[in-house]
Design a protein around this motif. Structure first.
Motif, mmCIF file in Angstrom:
data_model
loop_
_atom_site.group_PDB
_atom_site.id
_atom_site.type_symbol
_atom_site.label_atom_id
_atom_site.label_comp_id
_atom_site.label_asym_id
_atom_site.label_seq_id
_atom_site.Cartn_x
_atom_site.Cartn_y
_atom_site.Cartn_z
ATOM 1 N N GLY A 1 0.839 -1.192 0.000
ATOM 2 C CA GLY A 1 0.000 0.000 0.000
ATOM 3 C C GLY A 1 0.871 1.237 0.000
ATOM 4 O O GLY A 1 1.988 1.213 0.525
ATOM 5 N N MET A 2 0.379 2.311 -0.596
ATOM 6 C CA MET A 2 1.104 3.580 -0.630
ATOM 7 C C MET A 2 0.465 4.579 0.322
ATOM 8 O O MET A 2 -0.750 4.545 0.551
ATOM 9 C CB MET A 2 1.087 4.150 -2.049
ATOM 10 C CG MET A 2 2.018 3.457 -3.024
ATOM 11 S SD MET A 2 3.778 3.583 -2.576
ATOM 12 C CE MET A 2 4.017 5.362 -2.649
ATOM 13 N N SER B 1 -2.567 4.199 3.058
ATOM 14 C CA SER B 1 -2.886 2.778 2.858
ATOM 15 C C SER B 1 -1.699 1.904 3.239
ATOM 16 O O SER B 1 -1.868 0.786 3.717
ATOM 17 C CB SER B 1 -3.265 2.519 1.397
ATOM 18 O OG SER B 1 -4.480 3.146 1.072
ATOM 19 N N SER C 1 -5.483 0.072 -1.773
ATOM 20 C CA SER C 1 -5.541 1.436 -2.315
ATOM 21 C C SER C 1 -6.990 1.868 -2.326
ATOM 22 O O SER C 1 -7.829 1.196 -2.927
ATOM 23 C CB SER C 1 -4.972 1.482 -3.731
ATOM 24 O OG SER C 1 -5.258 2.720 -4.353
ATOM 25 N N ASN C 2 -7.295 2.964 -1.672
ATOM 26 C CA ASN C 2 -8.694 3.409 -1.637
ATOM 27 C C ASN C 2 -9.212 3.716 -3.041
ATOM 28 O O ASN C 2 -10.330 3.351 -3.400
ATOM 29 C CB ASN C 2 -8.839 4.642 -0.742
ATOM 30 C CG ASN C 2 -10.291 5.008 -0.513
ATOM 31 O OD1 ASN C 2 -11.130 4.148 -0.291
ATOM 32 N ND2 ASN C 2 -10.602 6.288 -0.591
ATOM 33 N N SER C 3 -8.376 4.365 -3.850
ATOM 34 C CA SER C 3 -8.784 4.700 -5.220
ATOM 35 C C SER C 3 -8.703 3.496 -6.151
ATOM 36 O O SER C 3 -9.389 3.432 -7.175
ATOM 37 C CB SER C 3 -7.904 5.814 -5.775
ATOM 38 O OG SER C 3 -6.573 5.338 -5.974
ATOM 39 N N ALA D 1 -3.420 3.217 -7.524
ATOM 40 C CA ALA D 1 -2.055 3.553 -7.098
ATOM 41 C C ALA D 1 -1.071 3.082 -8.156
ATOM 42 O O ALA D 1 -0.900 1.880 -8.372
ATOM 43 C CB ALA D 1 -1.751 2.902 -5.751
ATOM 44 N N SER E 1 -7.169 -7.595 -3.944
ATOM 45 C CA SER E 1 -7.137 -6.138 -3.837
ATOM 46 C C SER E 1 -8.151 -5.678 -2.811
ATOM 47 O O SER E 1 -9.199 -6.309 -2.611
ATOM 48 C CB SER E 1 -7.423 -5.476 -5.187
ATOM 49 O OG SER E 1 -8.747 -5.744 -5.603
ATOM 50 N N THR F 1 -9.982 -2.130 -2.118
ATOM 51 C CA THR F 1 -10.165 -0.760 -2.586
ATOM 52 C C THR F 1 -11.570 -0.264 -2.283
ATOM 53 O O THR F 1 -12.474 -1.049 -1.979
ATOM 54 C CB THR F 1 -9.934 -0.635 -4.120
ATOM 55 O OG1 THR F 1 -11.139 -0.982 -4.806
ATOM 56 C CG2 THR F 1 -8.790 -1.510 -4.604
ATOM 57 N N THR G 1 -10.545 0.257 6.174
ATOM 58 C CA THR G 1 -9.500 -0.648 5.683
ATOM 59 C C THR G 1 -8.920 -1.480 6.823
ATOM 60 O O THR G 1 -8.738 -2.698 6.703
ATOM 61 C CB THR G 1 -8.370 0.148 5.005
ATOM 62 O OG1 THR G 1 -8.924 0.969 3.981
ATOM 63 C CG2 THR G 1 -7.330 -0.776 4.388
#
Length: 323
Positions: A51-52, A55, A99-101, A104, A123, A125, A162
């Motif tokens: 995660g970035m 996240s 990644s919420n979106s 990423a 995943s 998200t 999350t």
């Protein structure tokens, strides 16, 4: 900033928004969640969490929770993975990408390599139509209606959701595996938690020459000397066959003095407390603490096969870090 700003009111609004986000999250515990659990449970390797940004911080916690509850796991930073750390991921692993979106770029760059290695991708998200959701073998949805941030920008409700989804994964897998308190203790040997889960009565009790013992025929004075010498605030009393007959404590002494009993000529067998509370040396020290708290006593005798093998008091548990 105005002096009239109500910090508490705004803080409650944040809690309310995030509580609603968690309540809505339950609808996403579905077939995809079960599939993700099956993928992880059948994994021969490790769960690699990625995660970035925020996240990534949440991913680090999820990896730690998985690892401490019986699912081998660690976090790999997607940016570092592009520069060599991808070698940490091997066939047989499972990747959990967060990644919420769902867009990423640092993670999307890695997916072709992960796919080529035949590594299953899960995943997590907030966008089921995102690239990461579509490329994954299974997708865990963590959509929230709004962030707690008044600008609807800072990850707040989404990171809370999350983390909760990660906890749901870890604990569902833990329960399915039959992960026990003993298993948990083996991965938490340090600190207070480890001591409570690993230390047994045998590790803290006094034995041998340090064990206070007198026979039933000893005088009260002799028993008091033994209590004083051994420093546990009590002494065990044994019969002629060396079996435990009773206990005599500091509290018993205070009651005797109030009754003006002759401590020089009265035997301890006449005034001892019979059938005292005892405990096995194999029991967790934390259970010994609870027994003493329930009985409102400050020490316990330890027996095995009806034989006295040890003794300890609250100070011993305090010194061992159990309380």
């Amino acid at each position: 900033m105005p002096d009239t700003f109500d910090y508490c009111d705004f803080g409650r609004k944040v809690i309310d928004i995030e509580t609603k986000a968690l309540q809505n999250l339950a609808q996403y515990i579905n077939g995809s969640f079960s599939e993700a659990c099956h993928l992880i449970a059948s994994c021969a390797g490790k769960v690699i969490v990625m995660g970035m940004g925020k996240s990534g911080h949440i991913g680090n916690k999820i990896a730690a929770t998985l690892a401490s509850t019986g699912t081998p796991s660690f976090f790999v930073h997607p940016g570092e993975a592009s520069h060599g750390d991808l070698g940490m991921i091997k066939k047989g692993d499972v990747v959990l990408a967060i990644s919420n979106s769902g867009e990423a770029s640092e993670i999307l760059t890695l997916l072709p390599v992960i796919k080529r290695l035949g590594i299953p991708l899960i995943s997590m998200t907030g966008k089921p139509e995102s690239s990461m959701a579509k490329l994954a073998q299974t997708h865990l949805q963590i959509t929230v209606e709004q962030e707690a941030c008044p600008l609807n920008l800072a990850p707040t409700s989404s990171t809370t959701a999350t983390l909760a989804m990660g906890d749901a994964l870890a604990i569902a897998l833990m329960e399915a595996r039959g992960f026990t308190a003993d298993d948990f203790a083996l991965s938490h040997p340090g600190g207070a938690l480890g001591r409570k889960l690993l230390l047994r009565i045998a590790d803290v009790m006094h034995t041998g020459e340090m064990l206070p013992i007198v026979t039933e025929q000893a005088t009260i004075k002799d028993a008091l000397l033994e209590v004083s010498r051994k420093g546990l605030g009590m002494t065990a009393i044994i019969d002629r066959e060396h079996k435990l007959s009773g206990v005599f404590t500091d509290g018993d002494l205070r009651r005797l003095l109030d009754n003006r009993i002759d401590i020089h000529n009265t035997t301890i067998g006449e005034v001892m407390t019979r059938n005292p509370a005892t405990i096995s040396p194999q029991v967790l020290a934390a259970e010994g603490l609870k027994l003493m708290e329930d009985r409102k006593i400050s020490g316990l005798l330890v027996t095995e096969n009806e034989r006295l093998v040890g003794a300890f008091n609250m100070h011993d548990l305090l010194k061992a870090g159990v309380m």
